[in-house]
Each structure stands twice: as structure tokens, then as C-alpha cells.
Design an enzyme around this catalytic site. Structure first.
Site, mmCIF file in Angstrom:
data_model
loop_
_atom_site.group_PDB
_atom_site.id
_atom_site.type_symbol
_atom_site.label_atom_id
_atom_site.label_comp_id
_atom_site.label_asym_id
_atom_site.label_seq_id
_atom_site.Cartn_x
_atom_site.Cartn_y
_atom_site.Cartn_z
ATOM 1 N N ASP A 77 0.806 -1.225 0.000
ATOM 2 C CA ASP A 77 0.000 0.000 0.000
ATOM 3 C C ASP A 77 0.834 1.267 0.000
ATOM 4 O O ASP A 77 0.477 2.259 -0.628
ATOM 5 C CB ASP A 77 -0.948 0.018 1.205
ATOM 6 C CG ASP A 77 -0.201 0.207 2.520
ATOM 7 O OD1 ASP A 77 0.696 -0.607 2.825
ATOM 8 O OD2 ASP A 77 -0.513 1.165 3.252
ATOM 9 N N ASP A 80 5.523 0.222 3.519
ATOM 10 C CA ASP A 80 5.799 -1.016 4.240
ATOM 11 C C ASP A 80 5.581 -2.212 3.321
ATOM 12 O O ASP A 80 5.466 -2.070 2.103
ATOM 13 C CB ASP A 80 4.941 -1.104 5.506
ATOM 14 C CG ASP A 80 3.445 -0.957 5.210
ATOM 15 O OD1 ASP A 80 3.026 -1.229 4.069
ATOM 16 O OD2 ASP A 80 2.693 -0.564 6.120
ATOM 17 N N TYR A 229 -6.007 0.836 8.773
ATOM 18 C CA TYR A 229 -7.056 1.158 7.800
ATOM 19 C C TYR A 229 -8.419 0.794 8.361
ATOM 20 O O TYR A 229 -9.159 -0.005 7.789
ATOM 21 C CB TYR A 229 -6.791 0.450 6.460
ATOM 22 C CG TYR A 229 -5.603 1.014 5.727
ATOM 23 C CD1 TYR A 229 -5.683 2.237 5.072
ATOM 24 C CD2 TYR A 229 -4.388 0.334 5.706
ATOM 25 C CE1 TYR A 229 -4.587 2.777 4.413
ATOM 26 C CE2 TYR A 229 -3.287 0.866 5.045
ATOM 27 C CZ TYR A 229 -3.397 2.084 4.404
ATOM 28 O OH TYR A 229 -2.306 2.613 3.755
ATOM 29 N N GLU A 469 5.706 9.769 3.280
ATOM 30 C CA GLU A 469 5.360 8.424 2.813
ATOM 31 C C GLU A 469 4.443 8.484 1.596
ATOM 32 O O GLU A 469 3.473 9.236 1.574
ATOM 33 C CB GLU A 469 4.675 7.622 3.924
ATOM 34 C CG GLU A 469 4.460 6.155 3.555
ATOM 35 C CD GLU A 469 4.003 5.307 4.735
ATOM 36 O OE1 GLU A 469 4.139 4.071 4.654
ATOM 37 O OE2 GLU A 469 3.517 5.874 5.740
#
Length: 490
Positions: A77, A80, A229, A469
Site C-alpha cells: 500500500d 511497508d 485502515y 510516505e
């Protein structure tokens, strides 16, 4: 009072709608190509021979094996090595929507965009068909994954798999998966009819599963879904979103009947002002308004009215204005990964402008009329800000322009590649690269990062994941927005 209000709208709109630097400052076609290339850096699984991001290698080749299912493939995603089903499905939906609306403007990049989409749908098909009355929605425990800083090619953290079932439902992630497969079926309808049919058939089955066994996947999976999430908005928005995409893809009247019968309870009359992997309400209204604006379906006029409310909230000087912008003109929603809201908003503005143009429509915000061209101007301001027309004069797309962030919060990008360093870099050994002040050795070309704060400040710091990120769901709507500007003379 009316005259003052009009003056305020005009003056504020000038600063919001028009960029101080010339349009020729940006090569949108180059930005489009790079925004699509980014997805190759996020791939999990066995990489193809035509892989262009060559510092990446194969990874996650045994994903699913612990449960005797094949879950190899898909996308990580963000920075990571976890495969989260909800944001991956939303990313896939938005890639498909981008191609559906603006694929004709992508020219030489259309094939790459469709390849990026198919990498997602191939995985989602596996996740949806591996077991009856179940949907696999995640690979890896994020709590374990985040204890390491290692390349996906090296990862040795547990690759647990998680699913939703009739006993432990996940209507949100299931309906989003249905939306993704349905939207993608439109993309492949002409070029690969058999694959398109498979996507639509599976989408219908997954939506039936989502609708029949209702519940939030956050409740079913708890700590492995949250706080990463969590489905904060619940699952009603995904059910209406999924039904809307199934109607678009199939033109089956049963889905229109579902929308008519359930829209009220599923949020049709809610005004909401952000669109993301979690909350689909605004996107659904824009999508359904197409049926009214282009096809004259009267029962969908409600969605056009609420879409107008959303648009009016973004334009300063209107009676409904409530959006927040930074001093430099960036739409601002929250401190963590704010650019996800900017790219999704820009995409919705351009898509709604397209729908409005199809019948000469406009948006009425109180006594002020907002034309489709004004929506395009607002979107352009946001896209240009990301590409470098901002107070920092920095591009927030990695690898685009002469100045962009060097310390991206991304494991594979920040660690030496397997080509440069064939030896394994263990879990804890990798943290020296997280904390290093050196630039990332592997440029994650095309990645749009979380972006600056409410005062246009950005810390190019790998540890500052809120700003540095990237994420697939930031890029996916940006693909559509860039396609529009690359293919539309301004």
C-alpha cells in the site's frame, strides 16, 4: 450585500483558480508517465520480464500458502510490506475510473495504465475466488511488519492471511472489491472481453456477499486492520458505491433498483466533503450524477444536487464554502497524508466538469454560478501545487522536476537494492537506513508523498511518515488528473 459577496468571490477565486506561473512550466505527459511507473515500485509477487523499476525484485512468493491459497501478487500500500485489501481495492477502483474517464487522453501511456490496473485486479480475483463465502483481505500482520525495516525481497516477518466470511463479515472491503472489479471490467470490455466478463461476474458475486452478510471488517479483524485502515465511515458508503459501479458496468436494472430502494439508508442524502479509501460518499454522488447529466435519469437528480453542494464547499466566496486552503493555495484536510485528499478532489473536479460539459450544465452556489471551466481551474491549481508551483518550489512527486524529496519513507527505496547489495539485510539491520541522513539510494519515480502541512511547510525527513510516505491511493486519482491536463490544451 450581494455586490460585496460577488466581489469577494471574484477576488478569492482569482487567487485560488489561477496559478501565478505559466502552464508551460509543467510537462504533464511526463508527470503522467511517472505517476503510472510508481506502481511498478509497489508490486508484490513475481515481477514480469518487462518490469521497468529494476531495483525491485520478486517478493511475497509464498503469500497465502499458510492457508493453502494463492495470494501472490497485488500491491504494497505504501512504504511497508503489507498488502491491505481495502486501500488496494480503492486504488484499483480509482485507476479504473481514471482510465474510463481519461484513458483517451493517455496516448502512449494507456497500455502502462492498463497493466497497472490489471496487476491489482489479478490479485483481487484471487482474493475473491480462493474460498466460497469468503474474501481474503490482507496479507501480513502490520504490527509485526512495522517492527522491521527491511526490503520486501528480504522480509521474514509472518505473512499471516486474513479473510472476511459470513460469520465475520466485511461489507466495506467486500463492496469496495466489487466496485474495483466492476469498474475494471469496463476498461477491459473491448480489449479483453473474456477477462472483462470474469471481472464483472466476480464483482456481482462479491457484492452479493457484501450485501448479504453485513458488518464492518474493522470489527471482524480488529487490531490487524486498526488503526492502520479502520473503516471509520462504516460500510453503507461502500454498498452504495459498489452498486453504482455494478450498474455502470452491467447496465442491469436490478442495481438501479437497489440504488433507488436503498440510497436513503446508505447515505444518498448525506453531504460529505472528503473522498478517500475510507469514505466513498462524495465519489458515489459524482458517479451517479453522470446518469442524470448524460442520460437524463430523473431519479438520480438528487445526486447531482448533492454533488453541487460538494463543489460549492470548495469554492471561496460561495455561501457553502467551507474548505481549508494553505496560504500557498493547497487544499488541506489533515496532517497525515494530506495529498491523498488533494489528488482525489482534483480528480472529482475534473470528472464532474466533464459530466457538466456533456449537457452544458453548471453549478449554482447560492447566487453564484460556477462553470465547468472553473472546476478545471481549481483542479489545475492543486495539481500544479503538487508538481512544484508552491511556496517551497518543490515537487511532491518524486523524480519529477529539478527539486523533489530525497528521504522518502519507503523501505525498498531507502535500503540498498538487491542488485547493489545481494546479501540479506535483516529486520533490525535496516533501521540504520531509516535513520540515515543520506538520500534514498533508489528513486521511487512518480511517487506522490503525503505532502506539506497547513502552512505549506514540508520536512524532507524519512522518519516523518505523515509527510514523506507515498501510497498507491494518493497516486491512483492523480493518474486521471494528469491524463486530463496532458491531453487537454489549456
Amino acid at each position: 450585500m450581494a455586490a460585496k459577496g460577488f466581489l469577494f468571490l471574484s477576488l478569492m477565486s482569482l487567487s485560488l483558480l489561477h496559478s501565478p506561473s505559466p502552464a508551460s512550466a509543467f510537462n504533464y505527459a511526463d508527470a503522467l508517465a511517472k505517476s503510472i511507473l510508481f506502481f511498478e515500485g509497489q508490486r508484490s509477487g513475481k515481477l514480469p520480464a518487462n518490469q521497468r523499476v529494476t531495483w525491485r525484485g520478486d517478493s511475497g512468493l509464498s503469500d497465502g500458502s499458510s492457508c493453502n491459497v494463492d495470494l501472490v501478487g497485488g500491491y504494497y500500500d505504501a512504504g511497508d510490506n503489507v498488502k491491505f485489501g481495502l486501500p488496494m481495492a480503492f486504488t484499483t477502483t480509482m485507476l479504473a475510473w481514471s482510465i474510463n474517464e481519461f484513458g483517451g487522453l493517455m496516448h502512449g501511456e494507456l497500455g502502462n495504465a492498463k497493466a497497472a490496473l490489471r496487476w491489482g485486479t489479478d490479485y483481487l480475483l484471487k482474493a475473491a475466488t480462493a474460498a466460497p463465502d469468503a474474501l481474503y483481505v490482507q496479507v501480513a500482520d502490520p504490527n509485526q511488519d512495522h517492527r522491521c525495516w527491511e526490503r520486501p525481497e528480504d522480509m521474514d516477518t509472518p505473512r499471516n492471511v486474513y479473510k472476511v466470511t459470513s460469520q465475520n463479515p466485511g461489507s466495506d472491503v467486500a463492496a469496495e472489491t466489487a466496485a474495483a472489479l466492476a469498474a475494471a471490467s469496463i476498461v477491459f470490455k473491448d480489449s479483453d472481453p473474456a477477462y472483462s466478463s470474469q471481472l464483472l461476474r466476480t464483482a456481482t458475486q462479491v457484492f452479493d456477499f457484501a450485501n448479504r452478510y453485513r458488518g464492518s471488517y474493522s470489527d471482524s479483524l480488529s487490531s490487524v486492520a486498526c488503526p492502520f485502515y479502520c473503516s471509520y465511515s462504516g460500510y453503507n458508503d461502500e454498498l452504495l458505491w459498489g452498486a453504482s459501479w455494478l450498474h455502470q458496468a452491467s447496465q442491469d436494472v436490478s442495481f438501479m433498483s437497489y440504488i433507488e430502494a436503498n440510497g436513503h439508508t446508505l447515505g444518498a442524502e448525506d453531504d460529505d466533503y472528503s473522498f478517500s479509501w475510507d469514505d466513498k460518499r462524495v465519489g458515489t454522488k459524482i458517479l451517479l450524477s453522470k446518469g442524470f447529466l448524460q442520460n437524463g435519469i430523473e431519479v438520480l437528480q438528487l445526486y447531482k444536487a448533492h454533488s453541487d453542494n460538494y463543489i460549492c464547499s470548495l469554492v471561496p466566496g460561495t455561501s457553502s464554502f467551507q474548505a481549508q486552503y494553505t496560504p500557498g493555495g493547497l487544499l488541506y484536510k489533515e496532517s497525515g497524508s494530506n495529498l491523498q485528499y488533494v489528488t482525489s478532489t482534483a480528480f472529482l473536479l475534473l470528472t464532474y466538469a466533464k459530466y457538466l460539459n456533456s449537457n452544458g450544465g453548471s453549478v449554482l452556489c447560492g447566487t453564484s454560478k460556477v462553470a465547468a471551466a472553473d472546476l478545471v481551474s481549481v483542479a489545475k491549481k492543486q495539481v500544479d501545487y503538487i508538481l512544484g508551483n508552491n511556496p517551497a518550489r518543490m515537487s511532491y512527486m518524486v523524480g519529477f522536476g529539478s527539486r523533489y524529496p530525497q528521504h522518502v519513507h519507503h523501505r525498498g527505496s531507502s535500503l540498498p537494492s538487491v542488485r547493489a547489495h545481494p546479501g540479506r539485510i535483516a529486520c533490525s539491520e535496516g533501521f540504520q537506513y531509516l535513520y540515515s541522513g543520506s538520500p534514498n539510494p533508489n528513486v521511487l519515480v512518480g511517487a506522490v508523498l503525503g505532502g506539506p502541512d497547513s502552512q505549506d511547510h514540508f520536512a524532507d525527513d524519512r522518519n516523518n511518515y505523515q509527510q514523506s510516505e507515498p501510497a498507491t491511493y494518493i497516486n491512483a486519482p492523480m493518474v486521471g488528473a494528469l491524463a486530463f491536463f496532458a491531453g487537454t490544451p489549456m
